[in-house]
Scaffold this motif. Structure first.
Motif, PDB file in Angstrom:
ATOM      1  N   HIS A 298      43.227   0.202   7.061  1.00 26.28           N
ATOM      2  CA  HIS A 298      44.386  -0.431   6.435  1.00 26.28           C
ATOM      3  C   HIS A 298      44.013  -1.261   5.217  1.00 26.28           C
ATOM      4  O   HIS A 298      44.790  -2.107   4.770  1.00 26.28           O
ATOM      5  CB  HIS A 298      45.135  -1.290   7.457  1.00 26.28           C
ATOM      6  N   GLY A 299      42.821  -1.016   4.666  1.00 25.23           N
ATOM      7  CA  GLY A 299      42.475  -1.637   3.399  1.00 25.23           C
ATOM      8  C   GLY A 299      41.757  -2.956   3.484  1.00 25.23           C
ATOM      9  O   GLY A 299      41.557  -3.619   2.463  1.00 25.23           O
ATOM     10  N   GLY A 300      41.360  -3.382   4.672  1.00 26.77           N
ATOM     11  CA  GLY A 300      40.628  -4.643   4.790  1.00 26.77           C
ATOM     12  C   GLY A 300      39.196  -4.494   4.311  1.00 26.77           C
ATOM     13  O   GLY A 300      38.646  -3.392   4.268  1.00 26.77           O
ATOM     14  N   ASP A 301      38.581  -5.614   3.935  1.00 22.64           N
ATOM     15  CA  ASP A 301      37.191  -5.553   3.501  1.00 22.64           C
ATOM     16  C   ASP A 301      36.249  -5.655   4.693  1.00 22.64           C
ATOM     17  O   ASP A 301      36.668  -5.806   5.842  1.00 22.64           O
ATOM     18  CB  ASP A 301      36.893  -6.628   2.452  1.00 22.64           C
ATOM     19  N   VAL A 302      34.962  -5.557   4.413  1.00 22.55           N
ATOM     20  CA  VAL A 302      33.956  -5.519   5.468  1.00 22.55           C
ATOM     21  C   VAL A 302      33.965  -6.794   6.299  1.00 22.55           C
ATOM     22  O   VAL A 302      33.917  -6.758   7.534  1.00 22.55           O
ATOM     23  CB  VAL A 302      32.551  -5.282   4.864  1.00 22.55           C
ATOM     24  N   GLU A 303      34.053  -7.953   5.637  1.00 18.41           N
ATOM     25  CA  GLU A 303      34.038  -9.216   6.376  1.00 18.41           C
ATOM     26  C   GLU A 303      35.257  -9.327   7.288  1.00 18.41           C
ATOM     27  O   GLU A 303      35.158  -9.854   8.399  1.00 18.41           O
ATOM     28  CB  GLU A 303      33.970 -10.395   5.410  1.00 18.41           C
ATOM     29  N   SER A 304      36.399  -8.827   6.847  1.00 26.80           N
ATOM     30  CA  SER A 304      37.596  -8.842   7.690  1.00 26.80           C
ATOM     31  C   SER A 304      37.400  -7.944   8.911  1.00 26.80           C
ATOM     32  O   SER A 304      37.831  -8.271  10.020  1.00 26.80           O
ATOM     33  CB  SER A 304      38.819  -8.377   6.902  1.00 26.80           C
ATOM     34  N   ALA A 305      36.725  -6.811   8.692  1.00 26.59           N
ATOM     35  CA  ALA A 305      36.459  -5.899   9.805  1.00 26.59           C
ATOM     36  C   ALA A 305      35.531  -6.539  10.828  1.00 26.59           C
ATOM     37  O   ALA A 305      35.735  -6.425  12.039  1.00 26.59           O
ATOM     38  CB  ALA A 305      35.851  -4.597   9.277  1.00 26.59           C
ATOM     39  N   VAL A 306      34.516  -7.214  10.336  1.00 28.80           N
ATOM     40  CA  VAL A 306      33.579  -7.889  11.235  1.00 28.80           C
ATOM     41  C   VAL A 306      34.303  -8.970  12.028  1.00 28.80           C
ATOM     42  O   VAL A 306      34.125  -9.116  13.242  1.00 28.80           O
ATOM     43  CB  VAL A 306      32.398  -8.501  10.443  1.00 28.80           C
ATOM     44  N   ALA A 307      35.144  -9.737  11.348  1.00 33.86           N
ATOM     45  CA  ALA A 307      35.894 -10.797  12.021  1.00 33.86           C
ATOM     46  C   ALA A 307      36.823 -10.221  13.082  1.00 33.86           C
ATOM     47  O   ALA A 307      36.934 -10.758  14.185  1.00 33.86           O
ATOM     48  CB  ALA A 307      36.684 -11.603  10.995  1.00 33.86           C
ATOM     49  N   ALA A 308      37.486  -9.108  12.765  1.00 42.94           N
ATOM     50  CA  ALA A 308      38.407  -8.491  13.720  1.00 42.94           C
ATOM     51  C   ALA A 308      37.682  -7.986  14.955  1.00 42.94           C
ATOM     52  O   ALA A 308      38.236  -7.960  16.053  1.00 42.94           O
ATOM     53  CB  ALA A 308      39.161  -7.343  13.047  1.00 42.94           C
TER      54      ALA A 308
END
Length: 393
Positions: A298-308
């Protein structure tokens, strides 16, 4: 742009630096040995004691795990002058538990140690072997402020770095080959890889394997080093999710043959329990991977993916997560989750589930080594899909 935090020296580098510092003169005010790799803590302790002996210090040793340990004796020693020498070296083993707060108040040992470190008129050298002590603990900060040293001696990584999947480039392999050279034991890269895989990442066991090889007069390395590495449910789950079928199957076989030891040293060998723990590890890791994949799609960046994903911040967990996500396309993770759910449904319905089912799952989830992409520095999500977390579709 925020500056990147400097890389912490490896455990071996930290011990070598300590040895060099201690060889230059009188011991530091204090040395705190943190981290869960006993090999490095023991090596660092040896250097500290050698320095104390060279300085003709009176040496007193305490062990908090000893049934006869008396905290009052330790606090008295920290406050009293030495009896038979100009200065005293006080060594406290298994010290972390002594610094826990009691009803929100500092323990008596904490207060005594802080007083010792802050009193410049009290001579002496304090060595704390404290496996679980945090780097931001008041005792650690006071030791450093007093001119002492704090070493973070973690276990060595037995997985390759995210930027290179070569299993010969793990920290354990680097330690093993360096130790073999130090002991003048000829060991080819392939033989070293076999020794590390067959023995596990316990440095004492690896050193014992090298000792056996030092007496080798003929035959093969495989003939002298029997397979003894017990698997870990969490490592097995990681290998399966990364699609590394050979390591998955070897880990499953070792796990169900030898069991595994937890941090307390207790060994679990019940096959039902081993299966339940492994399935739980797979479920948790898959849940994290699916959450991260959804963010990437959904277009999130890598850091957002790690946080999720809920991945812990420490380096080992981040590296494992990165390797796992690079193995597959984001949309592939939900298929693995469905496979696992079906296996667990069959188990709950009373079907027989065992190591063979895990091996079959590992084969179904395999990823060809040549299909793994070469990573580049990740940026926003568009780059992440084709770089750090990318894989062929």
């Amino acid at each position: 742009m925020a500056q990147r935090k400097p890389r912490e020296a490896s455990p071996g580098e930290q011990v070598a630096s300590l040895a060099a510092t201690l060889s230059q003169g009188a011991p530091q005010r204090a040395v705190v040995l943190r981290g869960d790799e006993r090999w490095f803590r023991e090596d660092a302790l040896r250097h500290a004691l050698d320095a104390a002996r060279r300085a003709a210090m009176e040496i007193e040793k305490y062990d908090a795990s000893d049934p006869d340990f008396n905290a009052r004796s330790l606090t008295d020693a920290l406050l009293a002058p030495p009896m038979f020498a100009a200065a005293r070296c006080i060594v406290v083993r298994n010290a972390a538990a002594l610094f826990k707060k009691d009803a929100g108040n500092e323990s008596s040992v904490t207060r005594a140690v802080l007083g010792f470190l802050k009193d410049a008129d009290t001579s002496g050298f304090l060595v704390l072997d404290a496996e679980g002590l945090r780097a931001d603990h008041a005792v650690v900060k006071a030791a450093v402020a007093a001119g002492g040293l704090s070493l973070g001696l973690r276990r060595l990584y037995d997985s390759p770095p995210p930027w290179d999947n070569d299993p010969r480039k793990t920290e354990v392999m680097q330690w093993l080959t360096a130790r073999a050279r130090e002991r003048k034991i000829p060991l080819t890269p392939d033989d070293a890889l076999y020794v590390a895989t067959a023995t596990g990442n316990d440095l004492y066991q690896l050193d014992a394997a090298l000792e056996r090889l030092s007496h080798k007069t003929g035959g093969s390395v495989k003939g002298m080093i029997a397979w003894s590495a017990a698997g870990s449910p969490f490592d097995v789950a990681e290998f399966m999710l990364r699609g590394e079928v050979a390591r998955s199957v070897a880990g499953i076989e070792a796990l169900f043959k030898l069991g595994f030891a937890d941090k307390s040293g207790e060994r679990e060998i019940d096959r039902g329990a081993l299966l339940a723990i492994t399935l739980g590890a797979l479920r948790n890791k898959l849940r994290a991977s699916v959450a991260a994949a959804r963010v990437i799609e959904h277009g999130g960046d890598v850091e957002s993916a790690v946080a999720a994903s809920g991945t812990p911040a420490y380096a080992k967990a981040r590296e494992e997560f990165t390797l796992r996500m690079r193995a597959r396309a984001p949309r592939a993770w939900r298929g693995l989750q469905e496979d696992l759910a079906e296996l667990e449904r069959r188990t709950r319905r009373g079907g027989t589930t065992d190591a063979n089912d895990l091996c079959a799952l590992a084969l179904r989830w395999r990823v060809a080594a040549g299909a793994r992409p070469a990573p580049v520095v990740p940026g926003r999500a568009s780059a992440a899909r084709t770089s750090r977390f990318s894989s062929p579709r």
